[in-house]
Write a protein that holds these residues in place. Structure first.
Motif, PDB file in Angstrom:
ATOM      1  N   GLU A   4       0.834  -1.197   0.000  1.00  0.00           N
ATOM      2  CA  GLU A   4       0.000   0.000   0.000  1.00  0.00           C
ATOM      3  C   GLU A   4       0.882   1.266   0.000  1.00  0.00           C
ATOM      4  OE1 GLU A   4      -2.811   0.805  -0.705  1.00  0.00           O
ATOM      5  OE2 GLU A   4      -2.954   2.827   0.171  1.00  0.00           O
ATOM      6  N   ILE A   5       1.934   1.240   0.819  1.00  0.00           N
ATOM      7  CA  ILE A   5       2.846   2.394   0.857  1.00  0.00           C
ATOM      8  C   ILE A   5       3.570   2.528  -0.489  1.00  0.00           C
ATOM      9  CG2 ILE A   5       4.985   3.251   1.925  1.00  0.00           C
ATOM     10  CD1 ILE A   5       3.870   2.320   4.601  1.00  0.00           C
ATOM     11  N   ALA A   6       4.045   1.405  -1.009  1.00  0.00           N
ATOM     12  CA  ALA A   6       4.747   1.435  -2.304  1.00  0.00           C
ATOM     13  C   ALA A   6       3.812   1.969  -3.392  1.00  0.00           C
ATOM     14  CB  ALA A   6       5.248   0.038  -2.660  1.00  0.00           C
ATOM     15  N   ARG A   7       2.565   1.543  -3.346  1.00  0.00           N
ATOM     16  CA  ARG A   7       1.594   1.971  -4.364  1.00  0.00           C
ATOM     17  C   ARG A   7       1.387   3.492  -4.311  1.00  0.00           C
ATOM     18  NH1 ARG A   7      -3.170   3.474  -4.943  1.00  0.00           N
ATOM     19  NH2 ARG A   7      -3.598   3.395  -2.706  1.00  0.00           N
ATOM     20  N   GLN A   8       1.239   4.018  -3.088  1.00  0.00           N
ATOM     21  CA  GLN A   8       1.024   5.465  -2.951  1.00  0.00           C
ATOM     22  C   GLN A   8       2.239   6.259  -3.447  1.00  0.00           C
ATOM     23  OE1 GLN A   8      -0.585   6.856   0.964  1.00  0.00           O
ATOM     24  NE2 GLN A   8      -0.461   4.681   1.447  1.00  0.00           N
ATOM     25  N   ILE A   9       3.439   5.759  -3.105  1.00  0.00           N
ATOM     26  CA  ILE A   9       4.646   6.482  -3.541  1.00  0.00           C
ATOM     27  C   ILE A   9       4.769   6.404  -5.059  1.00  0.00           C
ATOM     28  CG2 ILE A   9       7.174   6.627  -3.372  1.00  0.00           C
ATOM     29  CD1 ILE A   9       6.920   5.422  -0.526  1.00  0.00           C
ATOM     30  N   GLN A  10       4.538   5.212  -5.620  1.00  0.00           N
ATOM     31  CA  GLN A  10       4.660   5.045  -7.080  1.00  0.00           C
ATOM     32  C   GLN A  10       3.688   5.955  -7.822  1.00  0.00           C
ATOM     33  OE1 GLN A  10       7.110   2.857  -8.744  1.00  0.00           O
ATOM     34  NE2 GLN A  10       6.515   4.527 -10.103  1.00  0.00           N
ATOM     35  N   LYS A  11       2.514   6.109  -7.230  1.00  0.00           N
ATOM     36  CA  LYS A  11       1.509   6.977  -7.855  1.00  0.00           C
ATOM     37  C   LYS A  11       2.038   8.413  -7.941  1.00  0.00           C
ATOM     38  CE  LYS A  11      -3.383   7.975  -7.532  1.00  0.00           C
ATOM     39  NZ  LYS A  11      -4.404   8.198  -6.500  1.00  0.00           N
ATOM     40  N   ARG A  12       2.690   8.855  -6.873  1.00  0.00           N
ATOM     41  CA  ARG A  12       3.244  10.209  -6.881  1.00  0.00           C
ATOM     42  C   ARG A  12       4.448  10.302  -7.821  1.00  0.00           C
ATOM     43  NH1 ARG A  12       1.480  13.175  -2.191  1.00  0.00           N
ATOM     44  NH2 ARG A  12       2.734  14.908  -2.954  1.00  0.00           N
ATOM     45  N   LEU A  13       5.209   9.210  -7.916  1.00  0.00           N
ATOM     46  CA  LEU A  13       6.419   9.227  -8.758  1.00  0.00           C
ATOM     47  C   LEU A  13       6.083   9.191 -10.246  1.00  0.00           C
ATOM     48  CD1 LEU A  13       8.871   6.773  -6.919  1.00  0.00           C
ATOM     49  CD2 LEU A  13       8.822   9.264  -6.808  1.00  0.00           C
ATOM     50  N   GLY A  14       4.931   8.649 -10.573  1.00  0.00           N
ATOM     51  CA  GLY A  14       4.550   8.539 -11.985  1.00  0.00           C
ATOM     52  C   GLY A  14       5.531   7.655 -12.730  1.00  0.00           C
ATOM     53  N   THR A  15       6.189   8.226 -13.758  1.00  0.00           N
ATOM     54  CA  THR A  15       7.110   7.408 -14.561  1.00  0.00           C
ATOM     55  C   THR A  15       8.532   7.402 -14.002  1.00  0.00           C
ATOM     56  OG1 THR A  15       7.535   9.326 -15.931  1.00  0.00           O
ATOM     57  CG2 THR A  15       5.827   7.815 -16.702  1.00  0.00           C
ATOM     58  N   ARG A  16       8.753   8.112 -12.916  1.00  0.00           N
ATOM     59  CA  ARG A  16      10.102   8.116 -12.324  1.00  0.00           C
ATOM     60  C   ARG A  16      10.425   6.725 -11.790  1.00  0.00           C
ATOM     61  NH1 ARG A  16      11.371  13.630  -9.758  1.00  0.00           N
ATOM     62  NH2 ARG A  16      10.025  15.040 -10.909  1.00  0.00           N
ATOM     63  N   GLN A  17      11.679   6.312 -11.956  1.00  0.00           N
ATOM     64  CA  GLN A  17      12.072   4.967 -11.524  1.00  0.00           C
ATOM     65  C   GLN A  17      13.389   4.972 -10.775  1.00  0.00           C
ATOM     66  OE1 GLN A  17      12.070   2.320 -14.934  1.00  0.00           O
ATOM     67  NE2 GLN A  17      10.138   1.474 -14.168  1.00  0.00           N
ATOM     68  N   PRO A  18      13.396   5.516  -9.554  1.00  0.00           N
ATOM     69  CA  PRO A  18      14.655   5.527  -8.815  1.00  0.00           C
ATOM     70  C   PRO A  18      15.107   4.115  -8.466  1.00  0.00           C
ATOM     71  CG  PRO A  18      12.833   6.214  -7.400  1.00  0.00           C
ATOM     72  CD  PRO A  18      12.279   6.085  -8.789  1.00  0.00           C
ATOM     73  N   ARG A  19      16.412   3.874  -8.564  1.00  0.00           N
ATOM     74  CA  ARG A  19      16.973   2.569  -8.177  1.00  0.00           C
ATOM     75  C   ARG A  19      17.859   2.696  -6.943  1.00  0.00           C
ATOM     76  NH1 ARG A  19      13.322   0.931 -10.146  1.00  0.00           N
ATOM     77  NH2 ARG A  19      13.009   0.029 -12.194  1.00  0.00           N
ATOM     78  N   THR A  20      18.134   3.948  -6.576  1.00  0.00           N
ATOM     79  CA  THR A  20      18.978   4.201  -5.398  1.00  0.00           C
ATOM     80  C   THR A  20      18.186   5.026  -4.395  1.00  0.00           C
ATOM     81  OG1 THR A  20      20.917   4.279  -6.830  1.00  0.00           O
ATOM     82  CG2 THR A  20      21.174   5.208  -4.623  1.00  0.00           C
ATOM     83  N   ALA A  21      18.180   4.583  -3.144  1.00  0.00           N
ATOM     84  CA  ALA A  21      17.572   5.377  -2.076  1.00  0.00           C
ATOM     85  C   ALA A  21      18.696   5.918  -1.201  1.00  0.00           C
ATOM     86  CB  ALA A  21      16.616   4.533  -1.257  1.00  0.00           C
ATOM     87  N   ILE A  22      18.458   7.101  -0.663  1.00  0.00           N
ATOM     88  CA  ILE A  22      19.459   7.715   0.215  1.00  0.00           C
ATOM     89  C   ILE A  22      18.762   8.111   1.514  1.00  0.00           C
ATOM     90  CG2 ILE A  22      21.153   9.579   0.459  1.00  0.00           C
ATOM     91  CD1 ILE A  22      21.195   9.875  -2.573  1.00  0.00           C
ATOM     92  N   ILE A  23      19.346   7.739   2.636  1.00  0.00           N
ATOM     93  CA  ILE A  23      18.796   8.180   3.925  1.00  0.00           C
ATOM     94  C   ILE A  23      19.764   9.193   4.517  1.00  0.00           C
ATOM     95  CG2 ILE A  23      18.079   7.516   6.256  1.00  0.00           C
ATOM     96  CD1 ILE A  23      17.317   4.784   5.208  1.00  0.00           C
TER      97      ILE A  23
END
Ligand code: HPA
Length: 268
Positions: A4-23
């Motif tokens: 559910e969280i992934a779905r909400q974030i993906q919806k906001r990202l649209g076609t963006r496809q990050p492969r690296t996350a930074i904390i």
């Protein structure tokens, strides 16, 4: 929940496809300001996402490019000392995996256990010590997201470490390498604790990172970890410890950290 969280974030990202996350760790939020073509998603706009409660931590996801690479940056992290349910950290990291994140660059502010590694130094994390703090993986495991008993023998990916060491050498940015030990906090350590954890083999001490790293390893995400040394451990200096010193020193060292991470991303 992860889906559910992934779905909400993906919806906001649209076609963006990050492969690296930074904390980004305490006081290190300004790396987020370097992100181009940025899209900011405040944590509170993602249902089920935990909130960040510590000053120096902003509380949003930033998507965009850094040195031409698509990244998803957490500006504001979660600490167990905030009373956050450990499982929520696993939810966030697993959601990142579902979004297609393959590498996690994790930063933190930490105290040094060596006078020769003073405030302002950068330390590449080669391994960690968890002093028996319950990890977010405690509880039932859904094998769909990762194994019950994750192998921690290469938690801080050796190949990524080699690459960032090469990058640092090219840039002439001094980069120490050592073992990070997590204390639960939020109090700083006593002088006796600092002496004890030095004997255990730690080089730096902090109050974060281990939970996220354990979850990333569980989820099959590669980890690169860098500590920004903001102070010497308690008893190794004459003055008292304070969060304001952490924030101040972290922001001073953040320019070098930003340069290092940008060049690493640009190259690999
Ligand atoms: N101890 C624990 N966490 C920290 C420190 C420290 O000395 N400095 C920055 N984060």
């Amino acid at each position: 929940m992860m889906e559910e969280i992934a779905r909400q974030i993906q919806k906001r990202l649209g076609t963006r496809q990050p492969r690296t996350a930074i904390i980004l760790g305490s006081g290190l939020g300004n790396l987020g300001e370097e992100i181009q073509d940025s899209l900011t998603i405040p944590y509170e706009e993602i249902n089920g996402f935990p909130h960040s409660t510590v000053s120096g931590h902003k509380g949003c996801l930033i998507s965009g490019t850094l040195a031409g690479k698509e990244v998803l940056c957490m500006q504001g992290r979660f600490h167990l000392y905030e009373g956050i349910e450990p499982k929520k950290i696993n939810t966030v990291i697993t959601a990142f995996r579902l979004l297609g994140i393959k590498e996690l660059i994790i930063t933190n502010a930490a105290g040094s256990l060596h006078e020769e590694m003073p405030a302002g130094s950068l330390m590449l994390i080669k391994d960690h010590i968890n002093l028996n703090i319950p990890t977010p993986l405690v509880g039932p495991d859904d094998e769909k997201y990762g194994p019950r008993f994750p192998d921690m023998s290469n938690a801080y990916d050796a190949d990524s470490r080699k690459k960032i060491k090469e990058t640092a050498a090219e840039l002439q940015i001094p980069l120490f390498e050592g073992v990070y030990l997590m204390m639960l906090g939020p109090c700083f350590e006593t002088p006796a604790e600092i002496r004890a954890i030095r004997l255990l083999g730690a080089d730096a001490v902090g109050m974060s990172t281990v939970p996220e790293v354990v979850c990333a390893v569980h989820a099959g995400i590669k980890v690169l970890g860098i500590s920004v040394i903001t102070n010497l451990g308690t008893g190794l200096k004459n003055s008292a410890q304070s969060h304001s010193e952490t924030i101040l020193q972290a922001s001073k060292a953040s320019a070098a950290l930003t340069t290092l991470i940008k060049n690493y991303l640009g190259k690999y």
